[in-house]
Every structure is written in C-alpha cells, then in structure tokens.
Write a protein that holds these residues in place. Sequence first.
Motif, PDB file in Angstrom:
ATOM      1  N   CYS A 191     -18.947 -14.760 -11.398  1.00  0.00           N
ATOM      2  CA  CYS A 191     -17.659 -14.455 -11.849  1.00  0.00           C
ATOM      3  C   CYS A 191     -16.561 -14.186 -10.704  1.00  0.00           C
ATOM      4  O   CYS A 191     -17.042 -14.430  -9.631  1.00  0.00           O
ATOM      5  CB  CYS A 191     -17.905 -13.415 -12.723  1.00  0.00           C
ATOM      6  SG  CYS A 191     -18.645 -11.958 -12.084  1.00  0.00           S
ATOM      7  N   ALA A 192     -15.667 -13.414 -10.823  1.00  0.00           N
ATOM      8  CA  ALA A 192     -14.730 -12.965  -9.731  1.00  0.00           C
ATOM      9  C   ALA A 192     -14.586 -11.897 -10.016  1.00  0.00           C
ATOM     10  O   ALA A 192     -14.388 -10.930 -10.965  1.00  0.00           O
ATOM     11  CB  ALA A 192     -13.678 -14.192  -9.872  1.00  0.00           C
ATOM     12  N   THR A 193     -14.008 -10.976  -8.610  1.00  0.00           N
ATOM     13  CA  THR A 193     -13.638  -9.611  -8.773  1.00  0.00           C
ATOM     14  C   THR A 193     -12.456  -9.600  -8.084  1.00  0.00           C
ATOM     15  O   THR A 193     -12.227 -10.137  -6.985  1.00  0.00           O
ATOM     16  CB  THR A 193     -14.585  -8.446  -8.353  1.00  0.00           C
ATOM     17  OG1 THR A 193     -14.952  -8.614  -6.976  1.00  0.00           O
ATOM     18  CG2 THR A 193     -15.996  -8.701  -9.100  1.00  0.00           C
ATOM     19  N   ALA A 194     -11.715  -8.566  -8.382  1.00  0.00           N
ATOM     20  CA  ALA A 194     -10.313  -8.146  -7.282  1.00  0.00           C
ATOM     21  C   ALA A 194      -9.950  -6.642  -7.587  1.00  0.00           C
ATOM     22  O   ALA A 194     -10.277  -6.299  -8.808  1.00  0.00           O
ATOM     23  CB  ALA A 194      -9.214  -9.049  -7.688  1.00  0.00           C
ATOM     24  N   THR A 195      -9.831  -5.930  -6.720  1.00  0.00           N
ATOM     25  CA  THR A 195      -9.141  -4.568  -6.931  1.00  0.00           C
ATOM     26  C   THR A 195      -7.671  -4.434  -6.247  1.00  0.00           C
ATOM     27  O   THR A 195      -7.439  -4.858  -5.219  1.00  0.00           O
ATOM     28  CB  THR A 195     -10.120  -3.694  -5.950  1.00  0.00           C
ATOM     29  OG1 THR A 195     -11.360  -3.671  -6.881  1.00  0.00           O
ATOM     30  CG2 THR A 195      -9.548  -2.156  -6.082  1.00  0.00           C
ATOM     31  N   SER A 196      -6.837  -3.713  -6.954  1.00  0.00           N
ATOM     32  CA  SER A 196      -5.453  -3.423  -6.559  1.00  0.00           C
ATOM     33  C   SER A 196      -5.666  -1.853  -6.295  1.00  0.00           C
ATOM     34  O   SER A 196      -6.160  -1.180  -7.221  1.00  0.00           O
ATOM     35  CB  SER A 196      -4.612  -3.777  -7.577  1.00  0.00           C
ATOM     36  OG  SER A 196      -4.450  -5.295  -7.566  1.00  0.00           O
ATOM     37  N   GLY A 197      -4.937  -1.202  -5.128  1.00  0.00           N
ATOM     38  CA  GLY A 197      -5.185  -0.011  -4.924  1.00  0.00           C
ATOM     39  C   GLY A 197      -4.147   0.565  -4.104  1.00  0.00           C
ATOM     40  O   GLY A 197      -3.432  -0.413  -3.416  1.00  0.00           O
ATOM     41  N   GLY A 198      -3.470   1.582  -4.054  1.00  0.00           N
ATOM     42  CA  GLY A 198      -2.456   2.180  -3.142  1.00  0.00           C
ATOM     43  C   GLY A 198      -2.862   2.981  -1.871  1.00  0.00           C
ATOM     44  O   GLY A 198      -2.076   3.508  -1.010  1.00  0.00           O
ATOM     45  N   TYR A 199      -4.277   2.829  -1.846  1.00  0.00           N
ATOM     46  CA  TYR A 199      -4.980   3.845  -0.644  1.00  0.00           C
ATOM     47  C   TYR A 199      -4.977   3.135   0.728  1.00  0.00           C
ATOM     48  O   TYR A 199      -5.229   3.869   1.804  1.00  0.00           O
ATOM     49  CB  TYR A 199      -6.244   4.424  -1.026  1.00  0.00           C
ATOM     50  CG  TYR A 199      -7.134   3.450  -1.590  1.00  0.00           C
ATOM     51  CD1 TYR A 199      -7.679   2.443  -0.841  1.00  0.00           C
ATOM     52  CD2 TYR A 199      -7.332   3.122  -3.023  1.00  0.00           C
ATOM     53  CE1 TYR A 199      -8.598   1.321  -1.550  1.00  0.00           C
ATOM     54  CE2 TYR A 199      -7.998   2.116  -3.729  1.00  0.00           C
ATOM     55  CZ  TYR A 199      -8.687   1.219  -2.697  1.00  0.00           C
ATOM     56  OH  TYR A 199      -9.481   0.487  -3.488  1.00  0.00           O
ATOM     57  N   GLU A 200      -4.664   1.985   0.773  1.00  0.00           N
ATOM     58  CA  GLU A 200      -4.800   1.332   2.097  1.00  0.00           C
ATOM     59  C   GLU A 200      -3.558   0.508   2.564  1.00  0.00           C
ATOM     60  O   GLU A 200      -2.902   0.862   3.524  1.00  0.00           O
ATOM     61  CB  GLU A 200      -5.911  -0.064   2.080  1.00  0.00           C
ATOM     62  CG  GLU A 200      -7.464   0.589   1.820  1.00  0.00           C
ATOM     63  CD  GLU A 200      -7.880   1.016   3.139  1.00  0.00           C
ATOM     64  OE1 GLU A 200      -7.237   0.761   4.198  1.00  0.00           O
ATOM     65  OE2 GLU A 200      -8.983   1.285   3.128  1.00  0.00           O
ATOM     66  N   ARG A 201      -2.973  -0.562   1.654  1.00  0.00           N
ATOM     67  CA  ARG A 201      -1.524  -0.872   2.211  1.00  0.00           C
ATOM     68  C   ARG A 201      -0.535  -0.082   1.549  1.00  0.00           C
ATOM     69  O   ARG A 201      -0.370  -0.078   0.220  1.00  0.00           O
ATOM     70  CB  ARG A 201      -1.610  -2.430   1.647  1.00  0.00           C
ATOM     71  CG  ARG A 201      -2.772  -3.251   2.339  1.00  0.00           C
ATOM     72  CD  ARG A 201      -2.483  -4.598   1.829  1.00  0.00           C
ATOM     73  NE  ARG A 201      -1.336  -5.302   2.243  1.00  0.00           N
ATOM     74  CZ  ARG A 201      -0.698  -6.458   2.086  1.00  0.00           C
ATOM     75  NH1 ARG A 201      -1.247  -7.153   1.075  1.00  0.00           N
ATOM     76  NH2 ARG A 201       0.228  -6.834   2.597  1.00  0.00           N
ATOM     77  N   PHE A 202       0.433   0.506   2.463  1.00  0.00           N
ATOM     78  CA  PHE A 202       1.600   1.151   1.931  1.00  0.00           C
ATOM     79  C   PHE A 202       2.621   1.110   2.816  1.00  0.00           C
ATOM     80  O   PHE A 202       2.374   0.908   4.114  1.00  0.00           O
ATOM     81  CB  PHE A 202       0.913   2.652   1.517  1.00  0.00           C
ATOM     82  CG  PHE A 202       0.308   3.307   2.629  1.00  0.00           C
ATOM     83  CD1 PHE A 202       1.084   4.046   3.625  1.00  0.00           C
ATOM     84  CD2 PHE A 202      -1.185   3.300   2.930  1.00  0.00           C
ATOM     85  CE1 PHE A 202       0.338   4.514   4.589  1.00  0.00           C
ATOM     86  CE2 PHE A 202      -1.951   3.762   4.013  1.00  0.00           C
ATOM     87  CZ  PHE A 202      -0.968   4.407   4.758  1.00  0.00           C
ATOM     88  N   VAL A 203       3.763   1.788   2.288  1.00  0.00           N
ATOM     89  CA  VAL A 203       4.881   1.998   3.341  1.00  0.00           C
ATOM     90  C   VAL A 203       4.999   3.603   3.331  1.00  0.00           C
ATOM     91  O   VAL A 203       4.976   4.178   2.323  1.00  0.00           O
ATOM     92  CB  VAL A 203       6.126   1.224   3.080  1.00  0.00           C
ATOM     93  CG1 VAL A 203       6.721   1.578   1.708  1.00  0.00           C
ATOM     94  CG2 VAL A 203       7.112   1.385   3.999  1.00  0.00           C
ATOM     95  N   GLU A 204       5.456   4.093   4.528  1.00  0.00           N
ATOM     96  CA  GLU A 204       5.573   5.479   4.380  1.00  0.00           C
ATOM     97  C   GLU A 204       7.277   5.776   4.624  1.00  0.00           C
ATOM     98  O   GLU A 204       7.711   5.351   5.752  1.00  0.00           O
ATOM     99  CB  GLU A 204       4.913   6.215   5.690  1.00  0.00           C
ATOM    100  CG  GLU A 204       5.000   7.748   5.261  1.00  0.00           C
ATOM    101  CD  GLU A 204       3.958   8.514   6.453  1.00  0.00           C
ATOM    102  OE1 GLU A 204       4.225   9.689   6.802  1.00  0.00           O
ATOM    103  OE2 GLU A 204       2.776   7.750   6.450  1.00  0.00           O
ATOM    104  N   LEU A 205       8.003   6.557   3.751  1.00  0.00           N
ATOM    105  CA  LEU A 205       9.220   6.768   3.882  1.00  0.00           C
ATOM    106  C   LEU A 205       9.612   8.158   3.744  1.00  0.00           C
ATOM    107  O   LEU A 205       9.047   8.684   2.539  1.00  0.00           O
ATOM    108  CB  LEU A 205      10.076   5.938   2.859  1.00  0.00           C
ATOM    109  CG  LEU A 205      10.072   4.521   2.877  1.00  0.00           C
ATOM    110  CD1 LEU A 205      10.443   3.691   1.787  1.00  0.00           C
ATOM    111  CD2 LEU A 205      10.676   3.833   4.239  1.00  0.00           C
ATOM    112  N   GLU A 206      10.283   8.784   4.570  1.00  0.00           N
ATOM    113  CA  GLU A 206      10.790  10.078   4.503  1.00  0.00           C
ATOM    114  C   GLU A 206       9.636  10.950   4.038  1.00  0.00           C
ATOM    115  O   GLU A 206       9.599  11.849   3.401  1.00  0.00           O
ATOM    116  CB  GLU A 206      11.725  10.183   3.503  1.00  0.00           C
ATOM    117  CG  GLU A 206      13.276   9.462   3.843  1.00  0.00           C
ATOM    118  CD  GLU A 206      14.197   9.652   2.690  1.00  0.00           C
ATOM    119  OE1 GLU A 206      13.863  10.444   1.725  1.00  0.00           O
ATOM    120  OE2 GLU A 206      15.109   9.076   2.785  1.00  0.00           O
TER     121      GLU A 206
END
Length: 348
Positions: free
Chosen positions: A255-270
């Motif tokens: 089978c296959a797996t994938a994870t989407s999360g906001g804890y690694e790739r992000f942009v920091e604004l203000e």
Amino acid sequence: MRVKKNGTTVNRWQGWIFFCIGLIGLAVGCWYRHAGLRKDASPEVAESFGVMGTVASLELAGNAETAGAAQQRIHRIFEDVEARWSLFRPESELSRLNASAAEQPFACSEELWRVLRLAREAWQASDGAFDISAKPLMDLWGFYRKRGTMPTEKEIAAVLPRVGLDKIQFDDEQHSVKFTVPGMALDLGGIAKGVAVDWAKEAAVACGVKAGVINLGGNLALLPEPLPNRESYRIGVRHPLRAEQCLEVLELQNCATATSGGYERFVELEGRRYAHIMDPRTGRPAEQMLAVTVIAPSAGQADWMSTAVFVGGEAIGRRLAERYPDTRMLLCFEDGNGGVRVVRLPVE
C-alpha cells in the motif's frame, strides 16, 4: 548487521542512518522501522539521495541484478519527473504550460495528462479543497519567494479569481489545457511526488523486486511482500507536537502512505507561522488541523487525499473515506490542553 548500498556492503547502522536522513529532512509525519531485522532480511539496496527538492530513500530486496536494475530505473523516473514538472525550470513542461495556456490550448504529454486527470478527480471529490491551480496564492504568501508582511485582504481578493479548476478548459480528446483567466498557473506539489512513487513501485515490481520501501519526500510505497522474515512493514506516525515521539505504529504492506502537516514546512509572517498548505477556497493557509496521515492503495491517492483533508477537515475526510472505502486516515487536532486529539477514519 550488514546491508548493501550501490552494490557495496556497509554497516547495518550506516544503512539505517542513510534512510533516516531522508526521513528527517522530509517535513513529514511518517517513518519506517525495521524493528530488528536479521542479516538475511537486509535489503540489497539501501540509499538516500536528493531529488525534486527533497530526499528520496530506497530499500529494495532481491538479488543484486534485480535490485540494481530497479534502483537505476527509479532514479531515472524521479529525475524525469523533476525535469518535466519543476516550477523552477523554465524549460519544464509545467513551466511551458503555465506560460502559454492563457493564450492558447497547451497539448500535454501522456504522463502529464494522467496526473491532471487524477488532480481533476481530487478537486471534484474534495469539493475544491485540493486544487492544483493554487500557485498564484502560494506566490502571494511567499512560499516560493519570501515576503516579510502578511498579504492584505485586497491582495488576496485580487488573486482568488485566478484560482479554481472550474476556470480551466480540459479537452479530453486533445489532452490539452486552456486557462480562461490570465495569470493562472498550476502547481503539482501536492500530487506529483505521490504519482512518481507509484511509477517507481511499478518499475521495481517489473524488475522483479517484490519487497522493499520507496520513499520520496514522505510519500511511501510499500512493495507487495515484506522483507524476508518479517510479516509486514512498521510505519511510525510522528506526533505532530513532539517530534521525538511516535503517535502510532502501523503494520502495513502493499500500500502507500502520505502525511500532510504544518509543523515542518511553513512561512513566518509578522511573527506567526503559516503551514505550507493553501486553502484555495479562502486564499489563506490551512490552519484547522495539525496533521493528516492517509493509507491508500496508491501513493498518488494518498498524496492528494492527505492535502485535501488537511485543508477541508474532518467533514471532507469523512466524505472521502466513504467514497474511497479502501483508504484509512488519521486526523490530528489540538485538544485544547497541549495534546492531540486523533480521529480515525473510517470509524470502526
């Protein structure tokens, strides 16, 4: 224990390090564990290498001839996908499409058309939560070119009319694409890696490799059979708030797996972090979830579904779980007390 890398025998722990390097640098929430393989279970190929702006990791069992042939074909597949669909290469097929499709229909290669068909299915199934036309918003928010301030409401409102697959004409006979609004652009970032992993798995099996793991930027394909003397592959789902912890361990194969999360790739604004996953409906980065892990028959499906559910939340997750009954999902939310609330779909 010993493994082989590019035909050369290396220490088993070195092989494990090669694999971990790929996972640590991927901005994802899953990792693969051998859990004490014996020497005769060691893969013939174990390597990590950079491609498509991320790290790929291969562990392929079998004899030297079959594993080595599969290794070479997988390298070519990943390199070809990068050359075809990179946004950062002006000569790539995707860049040429984005540059010309507002003026006239762009005739796609068969490979690109296959991805676009899958992306259209994803857009329809997710009610627009997954949308490959979100590149203008990604540009606006500085995910490709840094900016120091938040986009204004006026800026977002000006870009939103250039987003939406309903504004693109797809000719199923000519396999062509035409933008109806100037300034539109496609971004295959939420689907291309998964598709590339599917093609890599097909190539490995065609070469005679039946056991192993293919990992591209956190998009994992598990081959039909486990490595010798194992019953399955162990996939650890990373805790989205504590990187050193494993939230859950899954026993999987074929089978296959994938994870989407906001804890690694992000942009920091203000002073605030925004996940590198855009909600194309609002024009803002998705914020309602911590992470989504999807287990599916194919890596392309797992790739787009994890993105769609991260954007659309539990309601979209339940809808997709019903539509695709051969998938499983782990949805992670903040529980309000510094912990994680996990929703598993489908509900058993």
